[in-house]
Design an enzyme around this catalytic site. Structure first.
Site, PDB file in Angstrom:
ATOM      1  N   SER A 232       0.799  -1.218   0.000  1.00 17.51           N
ATOM      2  CA  SER A 232       0.000   0.000   0.000  1.00 17.51           C
ATOM      3  C   SER A 232       0.842   1.284   0.000  1.00 17.51           C
ATOM      4  CB  SER A 232      -0.943   0.015   1.204  1.00 17.51           C
ATOM      5  OG  SER A 232      -0.218   0.246   2.385  1.00 17.51           O
TER       6      SER A 232
ATOM      7  N   LYS B 225       1.601   3.846   7.707  1.00 13.89           N
ATOM      8  CA  LYS B 225       0.958   4.782   6.807  1.00 13.89           C
ATOM      9  C   LYS B 225       1.466   6.191   7.090  1.00 13.89           C
ATOM     10  CE  LYS B 225      -2.324   2.075   4.858  1.00 13.89           C
ATOM     11  NZ  LYS B 225      -1.661   0.803   5.093  1.00 13.89           N
TER      12      LYS B 225
END
Lengths: 143, 422
Positions: A63, A100
């Site tokens: 991701s 993230k």
């Protein structure tokens, strides 16, 4: 005035790199470079500023591929650092660690991916998310 | 002078929770070696009836199941690594620090008169929790004994932000009023019984005793405690841990053992551990004791305990030498027909490596051997304990410790790092 002698123990585990004259000290013509000898590079010192609060994690997934964080990379995480908007962080969401970019808005915290296939994650009570630590370096193996 | 006693709350469980945050706020217990008894438990686990420190886990199997208690084995490599992190973090705030145990440290504050020491302590506690993930609390006082009391009190006071002070006379008086005398640092079972017999139940009642009586009946240790409890410091900070005079590596087996070979294999492993520990602290041992025991509570089985002492010609920390001598000694004391529960090795007369007296008739090339040991420690340090081992150490299927749910070596082995799913 108090006079005390403090005896501290020598910690052999605390290794330092010290210049080492590989060709020995001979009486012949010395290497002109020897005077310019420097300490060897120690990556631990560079990558880990606070050893007691630094942890390493192994990354699984894709991701974050657009900013060069790949499957199997290593993440260096320093829990002591203050987390600010825009930092890369390791968070614990829905019973698992993830990594993230953090986006702090007025009344919510978002975790942003760098891959068009992934939606942002909102940290709230439902997923019991916590920010575990700030990521300081990513180590990738070259192709 | 001010002492601060820092204690990690439910330490072993807290370590597990750092790497498994989903277990925060849940009942968690950690077991002793061999998955025997509970040694650490979270406050959620404490609330469950029958769950207490020291309880053998097999006696409460049903309770564990019903209450979904999370049970873990002890991983001392992990616990030690995190303990050092806590200790180093605390060391940033004061240079004077004594590591009292794996989860406790005394800090000493000298020259902090112009600080608001309670606020500073709260800062230390908050930073330690943030940096390491381990919850800690601190007790502040002018003596070590009182700082221990203060730390205990901090745990029952949810508003204190992890810091309790017994610095002023008033705070001391209030703090000791109902404090059970048996919980005071240094009061053993014997003194507790003696004092209870006289109707003395609290620390403040103890303070009313005549010091002459204390010295007579509880000797100098008791008298020191009496002074310390009133704020007069008698026990100094010990920054240099006293060198170990002896070390013992012994374990109870996962099941009773009757055959010679597996026990001998276990002995080889204990010998290897002792040798490694000696090298890690740069010392050698002069003597070694090897012992074996049957199960003392199995009255239905014949009992046999034996030990043998070995004196080395030259003090050593060499794995080959220690293991082969230990196995030799074991084969001399081993007798067939018994069910063995425990075996161990004790190394004694420990001296620094650089003070070893050579022997004129020594035939071992010690320099070469020490290089081999260095290489062994380096390899095993990098790739994990006992990756390179003596053949005689085997792979211990029979005698090995039970550790069914071992937390991984998150911080010391590359293969055990936390997994980050992105």
């Amino acid at each position: 005035m108090e006079h005390t002698v403090q005896i501290t123990r020598y910690d052999a585990a605390d290794q330092r790199l010290i210049p080492f004259f590989a060709n020995g000290l001979t009486a012949g013509f010395p290497s002109p470079g020897a005077d310019y000898m420097e300490l060897a590079i120690n990556l631990n010192d560079t990558l880990i500023k606070n050893p007691s609060s630094t942890f390493i994690g192994r990354i699984k997934g894709h991701s974050m591929k657009d900013i060069g964080i790949f499957d199997n990379s290593l993440a260096i995480i320093d829990k002591s650092l203050k987390v600010q908007d825009g930092n890369i962080v390791v968070a614990f969401v829905d019973d698992g660690f993830t990594l993230k970019q953090i986006k702090i808005e007025r009344n919510k915290i978002l975790l942003m991916a760098f891959n068009p296939d992934f939606e942002p994650i909102i940290i709230d009570e439902s997923n019991e998310g916590i920010i575990w630590g700030r990521v300081t370096y990513i180590i990738n193996q070259a192709l | 002078m001010i002492f601060g006693l820092v204690d990690c709350i439910s330490y072993y469980c807290s370590v597990v929770q750092v790497f498994k945050p989903e277990l925060k706020g849940k009942p968690v217990v950690v077991l002793s070696n061999n998955d025997g008894a509970i040694v650490s438990l979270t406050k959620e686990a404490k609330k469950i009836d029958g769950v207490k420190r020291g309880v053998p886990i097999f006696t409460i199997k049903d309770i564990v199941k019903q209450n979904k208690i999370n049970v873990f084995s002890s991983n001392y490599s992990l616990f030690e690594d995190i303990s050092l992190r806590v200790f180093h973090t605390l060391g940033c705030f004061t240079p004077e620090i004594e590591r009292y145990s794996i989860d406790e440290a005394f800090l000493q504050f000298k020259g902090y008169e112009y600080y608001d020491i309670v606020e500073y302590a709260k800062h230390i506690v908050a930073v330690t929790i943030k940096n390491t993930g381990i919850p800690v609390s601190m007790g502040l006082a002018h003596t070590k004994t009182l700082s221990k009391v203060a730390n205990k009190l901090s745990k029952s006071d949810p508003d204190c932000q992890g810091v309790k002070s017994l610095l002023s006379k008033d705070e001391i008086a209030v703090g000791l009023k109902d404090f059970p005398i048996e919980d005071v640092w240094g009061i053993g079972g014997r003194y507790a019984a003696l004092l209870h017999g006289m109707g003395i139940r609290t620390a403040s009642q103890f303070l009313k005793l005549n010091p002459e009586w204390i010295k007579k009946n509880m000797n100098i240790t008791g008298l020191r405690m009496w002074h310390e409890l009133q704020g007069k410091s008698c026990i100094p900070l010990e920054q240099i841990p006293p060198g170990k005079k002896g070390m013992c590596t012994s374990r109870s087996f996962g099941k009773l053992m009757t055959a010679c070979e597996p026990i001998s294999e276990a002995i080889a492993n204990y010998g290897a551990v002792c040798a490694r520990k000696l090298r890690a602290q740069h010392s050698c041992c002069k003597t070694m004791k090897v012992f074996i025991q049957t199960h003392p509570f199995r009255m239905d089985l014949p009992q046999y305990n034996a030990s043998k002492l070995i004196v080395f010609d030259v003090p050593t920390n060499n794995t080959f030498e220690i293991v082969s001598k230990a196995q030799e000694a074991f084969s001399e004391i081993f007798k067939k027909g018994y069910h063995y529960k425990k075996a161990g090795i004790m190394v004694m007369d420990i001296i620094p490596e650089n003070q070893v007296q050579a022997n004129f008739f020594d035939i071992v090339d010690r320099e070469k051997q020490s290089k081999v040991m260095n290489a062994l420690d380096l390899i095993n340090g990098r790739f994990g304990h006992d990756v390179v081992r003596l053949g005689s150490q085997g792979y211990g299927r029979d005698w090995k410790l039970k550790s069914d749910n071992l937390p991984p070596n998150y911080t010391t082995q590359m293969n055990d790092l936390i997994q980050i799913i992105i």
